[in-house]
Design a protein around this motif. Structure first.
Motif, PDB file in Angstrom:
ATOM      1  N   THR A 363       0.766  -0.583   0.180  1.00  0.00           N
ATOM      2  CA  THR A 363      -0.382  -0.241  -0.241  1.00  0.00           C
ATOM      3  C   THR A 363       0.236   1.099   0.023  1.00  0.00           C
ATOM      4  OG1 THR A 363      -1.590  -1.285   1.276  1.00  0.00           O
ATOM      5  CG2 THR A 363      -1.766   0.725   1.176  1.00  0.00           C
ATOM      6  N   HIS A 366       2.705   1.689  -3.226  1.00  0.00           N
ATOM      7  CA  HIS A 366       1.277   1.869  -4.326  1.00  0.00           C
ATOM      8  C   HIS A 366       1.526   4.242  -4.237  1.00  0.00           C
ATOM      9  CE1 HIS A 366      -1.728   2.623  -7.017  1.00  0.00           C
ATOM     10  NE2 HIS A 366      -2.709   3.504  -6.251  1.00  0.00           N
ATOM     11  N   TRP A 367       1.428   4.454  -2.956  1.00  0.00           N
ATOM     12  CA  TRP A 367       1.362   6.066  -3.491  1.00  0.00           C
ATOM     13  C   TRP A 367       2.014   5.812  -3.013  1.00  0.00           C
ATOM     14  CZ3 TRP A 367      -3.948   6.922  -4.037  1.00  0.00           C
ATOM     15  CH2 TRP A 367      -4.812   6.622  -3.727  1.00  0.00           C
ATOM     16  N   GLY A 402      -6.773  11.178   5.559  1.00  0.00           N
ATOM     17  CA  GLY A 402      -5.787  11.398   4.155  1.00  0.00           C
ATOM     18  C   GLY A 402      -6.106  12.107   3.742  1.00  0.00           C
ATOM     19  N   ASP A 423      -1.955  10.323   6.078  1.00  0.00           N
ATOM     20  CA  ASP A 423      -1.822   9.701   5.279  1.00  0.00           C
ATOM     21  C   ASP A 423      -0.909   8.509   4.947  1.00  0.00           C
ATOM     22  OD1 ASP A 423      -2.995  10.526   2.476  1.00  0.00           O
ATOM     23  OD2 ASP A 423      -1.292   9.637   2.554  1.00  0.00           O
ATOM     24  N   ASP A 451      -1.892   3.106   8.388  1.00  0.00           N
ATOM     25  CA  ASP A 451      -2.427   2.545   8.057  1.00  0.00           C
ATOM     26  C   ASP A 451      -3.575   2.881   7.959  1.00  0.00           C
ATOM     27  OD1 ASP A 451      -3.266   0.959   5.737  1.00  0.00           O
ATOM     28  OD2 ASP A 451      -1.833  -0.631   5.440  1.00  0.00           O
ATOM     29  N   LEU A 469     -11.872   8.757   0.185  1.00  0.00           N
ATOM     30  CA  LEU A 469     -11.535   7.411   0.860  1.00  0.00           C
ATOM     31  C   LEU A 469     -11.543   6.524   0.359  1.00  0.00           C
ATOM     32  CD1 LEU A 469     -11.015   7.861   4.320  1.00  0.00           C
ATOM     33  CD2 LEU A 469      -9.390   8.293   2.843  1.00  0.00           C
ATOM     34  N   GLN A 470     -10.656   6.718  -1.277  1.00  0.00           N
ATOM     35  CA  GLN A 470     -11.050   5.427  -2.659  1.00  0.00           C
ATOM     36  C   GLN A 470     -10.584   4.825  -3.294  1.00  0.00           C
ATOM     37  OE1 GLN A 470     -13.638   8.569  -3.854  1.00  0.00           O
ATOM     38  NE2 GLN A 470     -15.986   7.540  -4.156  1.00  0.00           N
ATOM     39  N   SER A 471      -9.804   3.720  -3.181  1.00  0.00           N
ATOM     40  CA  SER A 471      -8.969   2.907  -3.279  1.00  0.00           C
ATOM     41  C   SER A 471      -8.447   2.147  -4.523  1.00  0.00           C
ATOM     42  CB  SER A 471      -8.000   3.011  -2.241  1.00  0.00           C
ATOM     43  OG  SER A 471      -6.436   1.803  -3.143  1.00  0.00           O
ATOM     44  N   PHE A 475      -9.768  -2.471   0.392  1.00  0.00           N
ATOM     45  CA  PHE A 475      -9.330  -1.434   1.260  1.00  0.00           C
ATOM     46  C   PHE A 475     -11.242  -1.401   1.480  1.00  0.00           C
ATOM     47  CE2 PHE A 475     -10.463   2.783   2.883  1.00  0.00           C
ATOM     48  CZ  PHE A 475      -9.665   3.525   3.392  1.00  0.00           C
ATOM     49  N   ARG A 477     -13.175  -0.042   2.876  1.00  0.00           N
ATOM     50  CA  ARG A 477     -14.262   1.232   3.460  1.00  0.00           C
ATOM     51  C   ARG A 477     -15.291   1.861   4.527  1.00  0.00           C
ATOM     52  NH1 ARG A 477     -18.031   3.114   1.178  1.00  0.00           N
ATOM     53  NH2 ARG A 477     -18.637   4.717   0.428  1.00  0.00           N
TER      54      ARG A 477
END
Length: 564
Positions: A363, A366-367, A402, A423, A451, A469-471, A475, A477
């Protein structure tokens, strides 16, 4: 209601000491739960005395006012009885778990026990029923109310003469009943005689009551001595059974070489022999009046807050050291790892891991890779929906989930809010911290790396903002949004803004992609309708610029709820 919640402090007992300690902690922005069994020692009394600004107030009124006051600072108060407490092993955040009579379990980093004591009275028929009314023990709590009356003093221990002389200050009609007490020393008999205090020999067997008022004391001989009040020195028994599971036992309460009951020993701040457990009020000081118990609660609350700060600072130092070592070993080409841990993490998932250590590597990678593609990913402007909602509100505390490159957090801080900005990307947080410093608001923002699938920030907040908060990664959610709701303080708001449609230029565009509606998101939160009010549930439009530099409009989904 408190599922997965770990409080900074659980206060057991909601009397003067407990509520005062909770108030001190709440004003220090600690998460606090007060559990009160609803049986205060002074419940029978008509009023509380020698309590400046609250002289003569009924005990129930004092405690109701206290509950309302602590609620203003986010303290939760529940009615219930704690039956046991024990240490939590293998958990680096919660030290203690307390069990209520209804089976509910609550975890806490620290405990403040203010359960008071039980007055154990002589076995004289009718005595207990009049306790706190015209059968009493403390001249400072009840003396003025029996001034100039016919007062009796029941000899049950070494303090008989002392009590008689104290009440002789308030009335010239005082009688000592020798009852089963030790014989008076010659010096004591001389003192009583000098002050005109009469001594009546014989065992007391009952009370005479007329129209619900004490009128006399009856001896085994049958003699009735007219009295309007009777002073009795009880044995003080600390309410401390729940501490047995922590290995904390009571000890004798000794004054002047005489034992008057038991108590839980503690230092001047209320700290006990068990690390993390404090006591205040009559459970440790049986002689404390209501105002003294309240003062002890304040003192214990301050000591608890200082102890928590010391622990959090040690954790932050350790995290900073680990982060620095990580940055030295893995140079991502940025500015190094910023200390985003701040006050530490709150373990809702039960992992027990610190935030920096509890970040999923995939994770985070990725970000971080997303942010490292360009010097700036986002516009640097606060989300217009956030601005629209927050602009009319007074500044308070905010949690920005986030936070990305920090635009929302910086805007909030610029308007006077104290912001915790979270974040998973260290790169994003470094940029956000740099921007906050340039804007002159760094002191108002606590950047933390989490995380959210593993850890969640501590505390409660006047505003919790969950923006997009959409990944594309897996996730949870709904679980994270429910955790966000739990972090809202009483009277605070939860703002959720999400995509309502896929941008036409996005590589994710697909006819089968569908985002939850505001109504579906609200249903996922599973909020208690008695505890929350829905303020907005709509799909506003937002002006944007597409990748080609052309103006465009997107539809978002917005949920705004307020905790009652």
């Amino acid at each position: 209601m408190r599922e997965h919640r770990i409080y900074d402090v659980v206060v057991v007992g909601g009397g003067a000491a407990g509520l005062s300690g909770a108030l001190t902690l709440g004003r220090s922005r600690r998460s606090v739960l007060v559990i009160d069994g609803g049986a205060p020692r002074n419940a029978p009394a008509g009023g509380v005395h020698n309590y400046l600004t609250s002289e003569g107030v009924a005990p129930a009124e004092l405690y109701a006012t206290g509950r309302a006051e602590v609620a203003r600072y986010g303290v939760e108060v529940v009615d219930g009885t704690v039956t046991k407490a024990h240490r939590v092993e293998g958990h680096d955040r919660a030290r203690f778990e307390v069990e209520l009579a209804d089976g509910e379990l609550v975890r806490a980093r620290r405990l403040l026990v203010t359960t008071g004591l039980v007055d154990e009275l002589p076995a004289i028929p009718g005595l207990a029923e009049r306790w706190g009314r015209d059968v009493l023990h403390c001249p400072y709590c009840h003396g003025w109310e029996v001034r100039d009356q016919a007062v009796g003093v029941l000899a049950t221990g070494p303090m008989t003469t002392h009590h008689a002389l104290l009440f002789r200050q308030l009335t010239d009609d005082v009688v000592v009943f020798t009852h089963t007490g030790p014989p008076l020393a010659a010096e004591q008999a001389e003192q009583l005689a000098a002050r005109g205090v009469r001594v009546v020999e014989g065992e007391v067997t009952g009370l005479e009551v007329t129209d619900d008022r004490l009128t006399g004391v009856r001896l085994r001989s049958g003699e009735l001595v007219a009295r309007q009040a009777l002073v009795v020195g009880p044995r003080f028994a600390a309410r401390a059974d729940l501490l047995a599971g922590l290995g904390l036992a009571t000890s004798e309460f000794v004054v002047g070489g005489h034992v008057f009951g038991d108590h839980v020993a503690a230092d001047a701040s209320g700290a006990t022999a068990v690390p993390g457990v404090w006591v205040a009020g009559n459970v440790t000081d049986p002689q404390a009046t209501v105002i003294a118990a309240a003062a002890a609660g304040v003192k214990a609350g301050a000591a608890l807050n200082a102890d928590l700060i010391a622990e959090e600072t040690d954790r932050a130092v350790a995290r900073l050291a680990r982060a620095g070592a990580h940055a030295g070993a893995h140079d991502h080409g940025g500015t190094g790892t910023h200390d985003h841990a701040g006050t530490g993490t709150h373990d809702h998932a039960g992992s027990g891991a610190d935030a920096v250590d509890a970040v999923d590597a995939e994770t985070a990678r990725h970000w971080d890779e997303l942010y490292q593609r360009r010097e700036r990913i986002w516009s640097g402007r606060a989300n217009p929906h956030l601005v629209d909602v927050v602009d009319p509100l007074p500044a308070g505390t905010a949690l920005d989930l986030g936070c990305g490159e920090g635009a929302d957090a910086i805007w909030l801080a610029g308007r006077g809010w104290r912001v915790t900005a979270v974040d998973v990307s260290a790169t994003a947080l470094d940029r956000a911290a740099t921007e906050a410093a340039a804007a002159g608001v760094a002191a108002r923002i606590d950047f933390q790396r989490h995380d959210l699938t593993r850890t969640f920030p501590e505390g409660v907040f006047d505003l919790v903002s969950a923006q997009f908060l959409q990944s594309p990664l897996e996730f949870p959610r709904a679980e994270v949004l429910r955790a966000a709701a739990r972090a809202v303080a009483p009277g605070g708001r939860l703002l959720i803004v999400e995509h309502g449609e896929v941008p036409p230029w996005s590589r994710l565009a697909h006819p089968h992609v569908r985002f939850p509606t505001p109504e579906e998101t609200l249903a996922e939160l599973d909020l208690d309708p008695d505890g929350w009010r829905t303020e907005r549930l709509d799909a506003p439009r937002r002006a944007v610029t597409d990748p080609d530099g052309q103006p465009a409009t997107l539809v978002d989904h917005l949920v705004l709820v307020r905790r009652r």
